[in-house]
Motif scaffolding. Structure first.
Motif: not given
Length: 338
Positions: A30, A58-61
C-alpha cells in the motif's frame, strides 16, 4: 481484503504499480504514509545492510493484480503485502511460493505468524471508537446499539462488512469462541436496530472526522486511525474490548524473478527494530513480540498486540471469509443501499 472484489476484477492491470524497471528486489505494498513508513523501517536499512537495490510498487493489498501477473506469466513483484482474506485466496489459488524457513528465521515469532506460504506482516484491529466530548467512559460493542444511553449517529464504513458483522454479533451476546461461522441473519437483524442512525463512510479518514466532529457519537474505525486522531488532540477515544483483530501478510508470488532476495527480505522484516518504527508511527503490531518491549507503557496501551488489548479482541477467520466473501459482500452492499 479491504477491497478484494474491486481488485479481483482489475485483472487487466497486470500490477505494474509504480515501477517496471529491473531491480534486485521489487516490493508491492500500500502506498502513501504506509510506504513511507516501510521505507524507513525496512527498505532503506535492508539496502544498506545487503547492498541490494530495492524498488517499491504501490498496490492496494488485494490479490487481483497478483493473480493477473501469475496467470499471465509476467510477474513484476518479488514480495507482496496482502490483506488477510486476499492472502488466504492467494494460498488457495496456489499463487504463492512456500516460505523458505531455512533462510527466514521464525524462532521467537508470535504464534501463528509463520505459515507455510505466508508470514505475518501487521496486526491491526477494527475497534469501537467514540466522540470523547460526548462519552467519557470506556465502552464496547453493546454501546453502538444502545441508542437510549448513547444517542446520536453511528459511523460505519460502507465498503467493509468484516469487523462490523462480528461486532454486531458480539453485541448481541454471541460468545467470541462461537463467532464463526457468522450467523448472518442474526448480525443483520442486530444492525437493523440502528440502521436509521448510521452514517456510512467510504474512507477511514471520513470515519475519524465524523467522530471527532461529533456528527457521529460512536462507530467502528481502525485502531491506527483512532490512535493517530487521539494523539493529534482530536476528540476521539476507543477501546479494544470487543474489537476484531486482522493479520496482514507478506507473500512471494510464484514466478517472482528474485525469490532468493525475497526470502532475505522476509527474514529481515522479522527483526524487532523495524517493527518498532512501524508501531511507533501507526500503533500496529508486528510478528516479533520482542518489538513490544521497546514501547513505553503508555504506548503499549494503544497496540493491538499488548496482552490486555489482545485478550479483548477476536481474530478474524480469514478462511471463513475467503469462502463466503462474494455472497456476504453482495448482501452487505444491498443492505447498505436499501
Amino acid at each position: 481484503m479491504r477491497s478484494y472484489l474491486k481488485g479481483a476484477v482489475a485483472l487487466s492491470l497486470l500490477g505494474l504499480g509504480s515501477t517496471a524497471i529491473a531491480q534486485d528486489l521489487v516490493i508491492a505494498a500500500t502506498g502513501g504514509t504506509f510506504e513511507e513508513v516501510l521505507r524507513e523501517a525496512y527498505v532503506t536499512p535492508f539496502e544498506e545492510e545487503t547492498g541490494l537495490e530495492v524498488s517499491m510498487a504501490s498496490q492496494d493489498s488485494t490479490v487481483g493484480p497478483l493473480k493477473a501477473q501469475v496467470e499471465a506469466g509476467n510477474v513484476k513483484w518479488d514480495v507482496v503485502y496482502l490483506a488477510p482474506i486476499d492472502s488466504e485466496i492467494a494460498k488457495k489459488d496456489d499463487l504463492i511460493h512456500p516460505i523458505n524457513y531455512d533462510v527466514v528465521d521464525a524462532d521467537g515469532l508470535r504464534e501463528g505468524a509463520a505459515k507455510p506460504s505466508r508470514i505475518a506482516a501487521l496486526y491491526s484491529a477494527s475497534v469501537v471508537a467514540w466522540n470523547s466530548a460526548g462519552i467519557s467512559e470506556d465502552v464496547g460493542p453493546q454501546a453502538i446499539f444502545d441508542l437510549e444511553q448513547y444517542p446520536g449517529k453511528r459511523a460505519i464504513r460502507s465498503s467493509t462488512p468484516y469487523g462490523v458483522l462480528e461486532i454486531a454479533l458480539l453485541a448481541d451476546g454471541v460468545a467470541p469462541d462461537n463467532l464463526y461461522p457468522l450467523d448472518l441473519d442474526r448480525a443483520f437483524a442486530k444492525l437493523d436496530e440502528i440502521k436509521d442512525e448510521i452514517i456510512f463512510y467510504t474512507a477511514n479518514e471520513q470515519g475519524v472526522q465524523l467522530l471527532a466532529s461529533g456528527q457521529a457519537t460512536i462507530g467502528v474505525i481502525p485502531n491506527g486511525r483512532a490512535f493517530k486522531a487521539s494523539r493529534d488532540g482530536l476528540d476521539i477515544d476507543y477501546s479494544f474490548n470487543g474489537g476484531v483483530n486482522f493479520v496482514d501478510y507478506w507473500v512471494v508470488p510464484k514466478g517472482a524473478k528474485n525469490p532468493e532476495n525475497a526470502m532475505k527480505f522476509l527474514d529481515y522484516i522479522t527483526k524487532a527494530e523495524g517493527q518498532q518504527v512501524v508501531g511507533d508511527v501507526m500503533a500496529y503490531g508486528g510478528n516479533n513480540p520482542a518489538a513490544d518491549e521497546a514501547y513505553s507503557a503508555e504506548h503499549q496501551k494503544h497496540m493491538p498486540t499488548y496482552p490486555t488489548n489482545a485478550k479483548g479482541l477476536v481474530t478474524m477467520d480469514s478462511d471463513w471469509w475467503s469462502q463466503n466473501l462474494k455472497p456476504v459482500f453482495s448482501r452487505w452492499q444491498s443492505w447498505t443501499l436499501n
